[in-house]
Scaffold this motif. Structure first.
Motif, mmCIF file in Angstrom:
data_model
loop_
_atom_site.group_PDB
_atom_site.id
_atom_site.type_symbol
_atom_site.label_atom_id
_atom_site.label_comp_id
_atom_site.label_asym_id
_atom_site.label_seq_id
_atom_site.Cartn_x
_atom_site.Cartn_y
_atom_site.Cartn_z
ATOM 1 N N GLU A 178 -50.696 22.858 72.641
ATOM 2 C CA GLU A 178 -49.314 23.144 72.286
ATOM 3 C C GLU A 178 -48.844 22.234 71.157
ATOM 4 O OE1 GLU A 178 -45.195 24.102 72.186
ATOM 5 O OE2 GLU A 178 -46.997 25.210 72.716
ATOM 6 N N ARG A 179 -49.188 20.953 71.233
ATOM 7 C CA ARG A 179 -48.817 20.014 70.167
ATOM 8 C C ARG A 179 -49.356 20.469 68.820
ATOM 9 N NH1 ARG A 179 -50.667 16.064 73.970
ATOM 10 N NH2 ARG A 179 -48.953 14.881 74.920
ATOM 11 N N LYS A 180 -50.661 20.789 68.795
ATOM 12 C CA LYS A 180 -51.308 21.167 67.536
ATOM 13 C C LYS A 180 -50.729 22.452 66.973
ATOM 14 C CE LYS A 180 -55.646 18.956 68.978
ATOM 15 N NZ LYS A 180 -57.042 19.202 69.452
ATOM 16 N N ALA A 181 -50.496 23.453 67.833
ATOM 17 C CA ALA A 181 -49.946 24.732 67.377
ATOM 18 C C ALA A 181 -48.524 24.558 66.864
ATOM 19 C CB ALA A 181 -49.984 25.751 68.508
ATOM 20 N N ALA A 182 -47.726 23.747 67.557
ATOM 21 C CA ALA A 182 -46.351 23.514 67.129
ATOM 22 C C ALA A 182 -46.310 22.777 65.793
ATOM 23 C CB ALA A 182 -45.592 22.724 68.201
ATOM 24 N N GLU A 183 -47.238 21.861 65.579
ATOM 25 C CA GLU A 183 -47.282 21.146 64.302
ATOM 26 C C GLU A 183 -47.603 22.092 63.145
ATOM 27 O OE1 GLU A 183 -49.910 17.823 64.649
ATOM 28 O OE2 GLU A 183 -48.605 16.739 66.055
ATOM 29 N N LYS A 184 -48.513 23.029 63.364
ATOM 30 C CA LYS A 184 -48.818 24.016 62.324
ATOM 31 C C LYS A 184 -47.609 24.909 62.047
ATOM 32 C CE LYS A 184 -53.832 24.298 62.999
ATOM 33 N NZ LYS A 184 -54.983 25.197 63.336
ATOM 34 N N PHE A 185 -46.871 25.259 63.107
ATOM 35 C CA PHE A 185 -45.668 26.066 62.957
ATOM 36 C C PHE A 185 -44.631 25.323 62.117
ATOM 37 C CE2 PHE A 185 -41.400 27.181 64.524
ATOM 38 C CZ PHE A 185 -41.383 28.542 64.259
ATOM 39 N N VAL A 186 -44.450 24.044 62.401
ATOM 40 C CA VAL A 186 -43.527 23.222 61.614
ATOM 41 C C VAL A 186 -43.915 23.246 60.142
ATOM 42 C CG1 VAL A 186 -42.843 20.822 61.175
ATOM 43 C CG2 VAL A 186 -42.784 21.734 63.513
ATOM 44 N N ASP A 187 -45.215 23.122 59.858
ATOM 45 C CA ASP A 187 -45.680 23.127 58.467
ATOM 46 C C ASP A 187 -45.445 24.483 57.796
ATOM 47 O OD1 ASP A 187 -46.481 20.538 58.821
ATOM 48 O OD2 ASP A 187 -48.619 21.002 59.040
ATOM 49 N N GLN A 188 -45.496 25.566 58.573
ATOM 50 C CA GLN A 188 -45.245 26.898 58.017
ATOM 51 C C GLN A 188 -43.774 27.126 57.708
ATOM 52 O OE1 GLN A 188 -47.541 28.987 61.307
ATOM 53 N NE2 GLN A 188 -47.950 30.372 59.608
ATOM 54 N N MET A 189 -42.894 26.549 58.521
ATOM 55 C CA MET A 189 -41.477 26.888 58.436
ATOM 56 C C MET A 189 -40.636 25.889 57.656
ATOM 57 S SD MET A 189 -41.484 29.760 59.939
ATOM 58 C CE MET A 189 -39.723 30.050 59.878
ATOM 59 N N LEU A 190 -41.085 24.650 57.510
ATOM 60 C CA LEU A 190 -40.282 23.641 56.815
ATOM 61 C C LEU A 190 -40.891 23.290 55.468
ATOM 62 C CD1 LEU A 190 -39.303 21.132 59.662
ATOM 63 C CD2 LEU A 190 -38.100 23.181 58.880
ATOM 64 N N PRO A 191 -40.062 22.858 54.499
ATOM 65 C CA PRO A 191 -40.590 22.518 53.171
ATOM 66 C C PRO A 191 -41.488 21.294 53.225
ATOM 67 C CG PRO A 191 -38.294 21.841 53.373
ATOM 68 C CD PRO A 191 -38.601 22.658 54.598
ATOM 69 N N LYS A 210 -41.509 13.540 60.685
ATOM 70 C CA LYS A 210 -40.760 13.114 61.874
ATOM 71 C C LYS A 210 -41.095 13.984 63.077
ATOM 72 C CE LYS A 210 -36.753 11.080 59.530
ATOM 73 N NZ LYS A 210 -35.272 11.181 59.314
ATOM 74 N N LEU A 211 -41.156 15.288 62.853
ATOM 75 C CA LEU A 211 -41.476 16.192 63.955
ATOM 76 C C LEU A 211 -42.911 16.016 64.410
ATOM 77 C CD1 LEU A 211 -39.540 19.263 62.575
ATOM 78 C CD2 LEU A 211 -39.087 18.165 64.784
ATOM 79 N N HIS A 212 -43.844 15.802 63.479
ATOM 80 C CA HIS A 212 -45.240 15.561 63.841
ATOM 81 C C HIS A 212 -45.367 14.325 64.726
ATOM 82 C CE1 HIS A 212 -47.423 18.021 60.472
ATOM 83 N NE2 HIS A 212 -46.535 18.733 61.151
ATOM 84 N N ARG A 213 -44.658 13.260 64.354
ATOM 85 C CA ARG A 213 -44.744 12.018 65.126
ATOM 86 C C ARG A 213 -44.263 12.236 66.556
ATOM 87 N NH1 ARG A 213 -43.112 9.417 60.269
ATOM 88 N NH2 ARG A 213 -40.920 9.448 60.923
ATOM 89 N N GLU A 214 -43.146 12.934 66.699
ATOM 90 C CA GLU A 214 -42.607 13.146 68.039
ATOM 91 C C GLU A 214 -43.491 14.102 68.857
ATOM 92 O OE1 GLU A 214 -40.439 11.424 69.387
ATOM 93 O OE2 GLU A 214 -39.587 10.398 67.639
ATOM 94 N N LEU A 215 -44.063 15.098 68.201
ATOM 95 C CA LEU A 215 -44.980 15.985 68.905
ATOM 96 C C LEU A 215 -46.218 15.228 69.367
ATOM 97 C CD1 LEU A 215 -44.658 19.142 66.636
ATOM 98 C CD2 LEU A 215 -44.229 19.115 69.107
#
Length: 398
Positions: A116-129, A161-166
């Protein structure tokens, strides 16, 4: 107890959880104006006149492929069974995203947490600049929930920031049941977490929508990863969905069965402000478009899979289906923990492919009532997904 992160005072409610907590149905006089793109072109502006309603719409063909070339003439719309005139039907690609990641960190889903952590991090990279200083104003926040609900990262456009918290995200370290509601000191700062035992799914959705999302503009969505069984929330299922409707948030749910716990008291979400969701179980669910990884509940017969009822008597799968259906989102089932990447990729694609429909209701409601809407494509081979209704201005979640 894990130390709580400081939050702006405006997010604190007298009874709220220690951590306060997306779709996009905009009402009554709101104006959504993102910053101009770096290219210097004028920013997309969605001008909302008084009483105008804005509804996010996703359209797929019978094979599950997104359809992104439609216009007003391809649809018919009703509100409370009365025909309505569609004012516009466009893809507003420059409107900012306001996204929330809500992650169940209870023991029942711990086996999938690394994936879940890894998938969410990829999602963050897709959606944020990639550059936090870019003109693009998409933002996201991160909440985890189990025996507590905790805001790990407030709204930010920083991937790092989101990666660190994930990476650091895990279950609540200190467990203490029934400590009572959070209190606030004289300065308005939160001083104590509400710890009720079990898994607070409904509370996390309610507070994400009511406290973080309600006053935001743009396209708003939550992505919720959980086994769907609530074991300790103060809020009900109805309260959580009503909060999403009031805040104009679309909720995408990812169900992972995992190991079911048997702790805390069940809270099946009876009561609330709108009928049809509480009481004797959560009907509906079923269908899905052919060939898709997720489902659009209510869209036709689907063979019932393995029993997903928890030890508390709740069917987590149906609960997650219901949350997504009511709010115009989409339900996914992670049958294997290693297909989370694919699911998050489909959510990102769908968010980028959404339309925004606008119309002005033929009847004025100044009392904050709930109004049911139905949008149909003129072609039978198209699958249209949007929220089931909206609250007129003046309503409240409680």
């Amino acid at each position: 107890m894990r130390p709580l992160k400081p939050m702006p005072n405006q997010y604190v409610r007298s009874y709220a959880l220690s951590v306060l907590l997306l779709g996009s149905l905009s009402l009554a006089g709101q104006s959504q104006q993102p910053a101009a793109p770096a290219s210097g072109q004028p920013a997309a502006t969605l001008k909302i006149q008084a009483r105008e309603v804005v509804v996010p719409v996703t359209v797929r063909d019978k094979h599950g492929k997104l359809v992104t070339s439609l216009n007003v003439g391809d649809f018919s719309l009703t509100e409370d069974s009365r025909p309505q005139v569609i004012k516009s039907f466009t893809r507003e690609s420059n409107l900012p995203f306001r996204l929330g990641l809500l992650v169940d960190t209870s023991r029942s889903v711990s086996g999938a947490l690394d994936n879940e952590r890894k998938a969410a991090e990829k999602f963050v990279d897709q959606m944020l600049p990639a550059d936090p200083g870019a003109a693009q104003k998409d933002e996201a926040f991160l909440i985890h929930f189990d025996r507590e609900v905790e805001l790990l990262q407030d709204f930010t456009n920083s991937r790092d920031k989101l990666h660190r918290e994930l990476d650091d995200m895990g279950p609540t370290r200190a467990e203490s049941s029934n400590s009572g509601p959070e209190t606030s000191d004289s300065s308005g700062s939160s001083t104590q977490a509400r710890r009720r035992g079990g898994t607070q799914l409904y509370d996390s959705i309610y507070l994400a929508c009511h406290e973080l999302m309600e006053n935001k503009d743009g396209r708003k969505a939550l992505i919720v990863f959980s086994d769907g069984a609530d074991r300790g929330s103060k809020e009900t299922l109805n309260d959580a969905v009503d909060a999403a409707d009031h805040a104009n948030v679309t909720v995408y749910t990812i169900f992972f069965k995992g190991e079911q716990e048997n702790s805390g008291s069940s809270n099946p979400g009876q009561g609330g402000h709108r009928g049809g969701m509480g009481g004797g179980g959560y009907p509906g669910g079923g269908g899905g478009y052919p060939g898709g990884g997720g489902g659009y509940p209510g869209g036709g017969g689907q063979r019932r899979g393995p029993d997903t009822t928890s030890a508390t008597g709740q069917d987590g799968k149906k609960i997650m289906e219901k949350i997504a259906t009511r709010t115009g989102g989409r339900y996914f089932e992670a049958k294997k923990k290693d297909n989370l990447d694919e699911i998050y990729g489909e959510i990102a694609e769908e968010l980028r492919g959404q339309y925004q429909l606008t119309y002005t209701p033929d009847k004025v409601d100044t009392d904050g009532g709930y109004h049911k809407i139905a949008l149909k494509a003129n072609k039978d081979d198209l699958i249209v997904v949007t929220r089931e209704g909206y609250y007129a201005p003046g309503g409240d979640t409680k």
